[in-house]
Write a protein that holds these residues in place. Structure first.
Motif, PDB file in Angstrom:
ATOM      1  N   UNK A 161       4.680  11.077   4.038  1.00  0.00           N
ATOM      2  CA  UNK A 161       4.661  11.286   5.492  1.00  0.00           C
ATOM      3  C   UNK A 161       3.843  10.192   6.167  1.00  0.00           C
ATOM      4  N   UNK A 162       2.792   9.726   5.496  1.00  0.00           N
ATOM      5  CA  UNK A 162       1.957   8.654   6.057  1.00  0.00           C
ATOM      6  C   UNK A 162       2.740   7.360   6.219  1.00  0.00           C
ATOM      7  N   UNK A 163       3.908   7.249   5.585  1.00  0.00           N
ATOM      8  CA  UNK A 163       4.739   6.058   5.739  1.00  0.00           C
ATOM      9  C   UNK A 163       5.321   5.960   7.142  1.00  0.00           C
ATOM     10  N   UNK A 164       5.093   6.977   7.977  1.00  0.00           N
ATOM     11  CA  UNK A 164       5.474   6.862   9.382  1.00  0.00           C
ATOM     12  C   UNK A 164       4.612   5.826  10.099  1.00  0.00           C
ATOM     13  N   UNK A 165       3.504   5.406   9.458  1.00  0.00           N
ATOM     14  CA  UNK A 165       2.625   4.411  10.087  1.00  0.00           C
ATOM     15  C   UNK A 165       3.354   3.118  10.450  1.00  0.00           C
ATOM     16  N   UNK A 166       4.071   2.457   9.511  1.00  0.00           N
ATOM     17  CA  UNK A 166       4.738   1.215   9.920  1.00  0.00           C
ATOM     18  C   UNK A 166       5.790   1.430  11.001  1.00  0.00           C
ATOM     19  N   UNK A 222      -1.610  -8.545  -6.083  1.00  0.00           N
ATOM     20  CA  UNK A 222      -2.413  -7.688  -6.955  1.00  0.00           C
ATOM     21  C   UNK A 222      -3.340  -6.796  -6.130  1.00  0.00           C
ATOM     22  N   UNK A 223      -3.957  -7.358  -5.095  1.00  0.00           N
ATOM     23  CA  UNK A 223      -4.797  -6.556  -4.207  1.00  0.00           C
ATOM     24  C   UNK A 223      -3.961  -5.448  -3.546  1.00  0.00           C
ATOM     25  N   UNK A 224      -2.742  -5.775  -3.137  1.00  0.00           N
ATOM     26  CA  UNK A 224      -1.879  -4.776  -2.510  1.00  0.00           C
ATOM     27  C   UNK A 224      -1.520  -3.643  -3.455  1.00  0.00           C
ATOM     28  N   UNK A 225      -1.233  -3.978  -4.718  1.00  0.00           N
ATOM     29  CA  UNK A 225      -0.919  -2.940  -5.705  1.00  0.00           C
ATOM     30  C   UNK A 225      -2.147  -2.068  -5.990  1.00  0.00           C
ATOM     31  N   UNK A 226      -3.334  -2.682  -6.008  1.00  0.00           N
ATOM     32  CA  UNK A 226      -4.556  -1.906  -6.209  1.00  0.00           C
ATOM     33  C   UNK A 226      -4.824  -0.987  -5.015  1.00  0.00           C
ATOM     34  N   UNK A 227      -4.467  -1.437  -3.812  1.00  0.00           N
ATOM     35  CA  UNK A 227      -4.635  -0.569  -2.645  1.00  0.00           C
ATOM     36  C   UNK A 227      -3.689   0.632  -2.722  1.00  0.00           C
ATOM     37  N   UNK A 230      12.793   6.070   1.720  1.00  0.00           N
ATOM     38  CA  UNK A 230      11.616   5.726   2.517  1.00  0.00           C
ATOM     39  C   UNK A 230      11.063   4.366   2.113  1.00  0.00           C
ATOM     40  N   UNK A 231      11.001   4.088   0.806  1.00  0.00           N
ATOM     41  CA  UNK A 231      10.498   2.790   0.354  1.00  0.00           C
ATOM     42  C   UNK A 231      11.427   1.654   0.781  1.00  0.00           C
ATOM     43  N   UNK A 232      12.705   1.885   0.644  1.00  0.00           N
ATOM     44  CA  UNK A 232      13.677   0.877   1.078  1.00  0.00           C
ATOM     45  C   UNK A 232      13.564   0.649   2.582  1.00  0.00           C
ATOM     46  N   UNK A 233      13.435   1.755   3.327  1.00  0.00           N
ATOM     47  CA  UNK A 233      13.287   1.628   4.772  1.00  0.00           C
ATOM     48  C   UNK A 233      12.019   0.899   5.153  1.00  0.00           C
ATOM     49  N   UNK A 279       0.823  -1.208   0.000  1.00  0.00           N
ATOM     50  CA  UNK A 279       0.000   0.000   0.000  1.00  0.00           C
ATOM     51  C   UNK A 279       0.855   1.256   0.000  1.00  0.00           C
ATOM     52  N   UNK A 280       2.012   1.185   0.656  1.00  0.00           N
ATOM     53  CA  UNK A 280       2.857   2.374   0.716  1.00  0.00           C
ATOM     54  C   UNK A 280       3.801   2.494  -0.473  1.00  0.00           C
ATOM     55  N   UNK A 281       3.428   1.844  -1.570  1.00  0.00           N
ATOM     56  CA  UNK A 281       4.034   2.180  -2.851  1.00  0.00           C
ATOM     57  C   UNK A 281       3.354   3.413  -3.452  1.00  0.00           C
ATOM     58  N   UNK A 282       2.314   3.911  -2.781  1.00  0.00           N
ATOM     59  CA  UNK A 282       1.586   5.077  -3.288  1.00  0.00           C
ATOM     60  C   UNK A 282       2.485   6.283  -3.550  1.00  0.00           C
ATOM     61  N   UNK A 283       3.428   6.650  -2.642  1.00  0.00           N
ATOM     62  CA  UNK A 283       4.301   7.794  -2.957  1.00  0.00           C
ATOM     63  C   UNK A 283       5.127   7.581  -4.218  1.00  0.00           C
TER      64      UNK A 283
END
Length: 266
Positions: A226-231, A140-145, A118-121, A89-93
């Motif tokens: 910034x929302x990637x601070x969630x994990x 596929x569901x994850x990429x759609x999210x 950030x993606x690597x982290x 889901x955090x591939x969105x950025x």
């Protein structure tokens, strides 16, 4: 930026607590119930401040994107693992950054490096050495999210109407599914109802309200980053709440996310 960071902290806290009370509720019950209760909670706001007619089509797009982001995320973690679903889901950025580059926007090099860091982290923090797990359908569901989350942030940027009224779209779309599983809802234990109510209030209405408050002025690409601070917050909260130890590589991944966000501050 602060409202989005607070939203990420609440999402992370909800993720840390989710394992305690949400394992027994299947996604086909949880998703529509979350939409319905969230919308009912916000119904007074909709009645007091009805959206202007000119923003109706845009609110529909926001609602469809929000519905997709939530539904595909839960379907992804149900078909794969929580770690795989969160990371995808955090591939969105990255999707929003790619879209900006294809449009011809000139992004500074530090911003591109920040997104990559950030993606690597996030991969190091969430997925770890075991790698991505799950079926091709789950991925596929994850990429759609991720795509839905990116569209949700983009459509909400600058919206004057409180975008949370778009939860009504998800409610209408998922209500038939909820009615088919009404017997399961009526059989919930008090603990399950407590988990659902927590997820609706502090896991949906409050954090999404904060996120949308931030994305009114913050570009969608930066807001999703910034929302990637969630994990990161989820890992920190899981330490005292769920007894999960903080792995050294998780701390490294968290620092990489913080650095990636810092490089995209402006």
């Amino acid at each position: 930026m602060i409202p989005v960071a607070l939203a990420a902290l609440l999402w992370g806290l909800g993720g840390a607590l989710a394992g305690r009370f949400m394992r027994e509720i299947p996604p086909e019950v949880l998703i529509p119930l979350r939409f319905l209760l969230s919308f009912l909670l916000l119904l007074p706001l909709v009645l007091l401040r009805p959206p202007p007619r000119e923003e109706g089509p845009r609110l529909l797009r926001v609602g469809l994107a929000l519905s997709g982001a939530q539904a595909f995320y839960y379907l992804a973690i149900h078909a794969t693992t929580v770690a795989t679903g969160i990371f995808l889901q955090y591939l969105a950025p990255a999707l929003l950054t790619l879209h900006a580059l294809l449009k011809g926007e000139r992004l500074p090099a530090r911003a591109l490096v920040g997104v990559a860091l950030a993606l690597w982290g996030a991969y190091v923090l969430v997925v770890g050495p075991q790698g991505l797990e799950g079926s091709a359908v789950g991925v596929a569901f994850g990429l759609l999210s991720a795509l839905s989350f990116a569209l949700y942030a983009a459509f909400s940027h600058g919206l004057k109407t409180p975008p949370l009224v778009a939860l009504g779209v998800g409610t209408l779309l998922s209500l038939p599914v909820l009615l088919l599983h009404l017997d399961q809802v009526l059989a919930f234990s008090p603990g399950q109802w407590g988990g659902v109510l927590y997820l609706v209030t502090l896991g949906t209405v409050v954090p999404f309200g904060l996120f949308l408050l931030g994305v009114r002025t913050l570009p969608a690409r930066t807001a999703t980053l910034v929302a990637m601070l969630e994990p990161l917050s989820g890992a920190l909260f899981a330490w005292p709440l769920a007894g999960e130890p903080l792995r050294p590589e998780a701390l490294l991944g968290g620092l990489m996310i913080l650095l990636g966000v810092a490089l995209n501050r402006r």
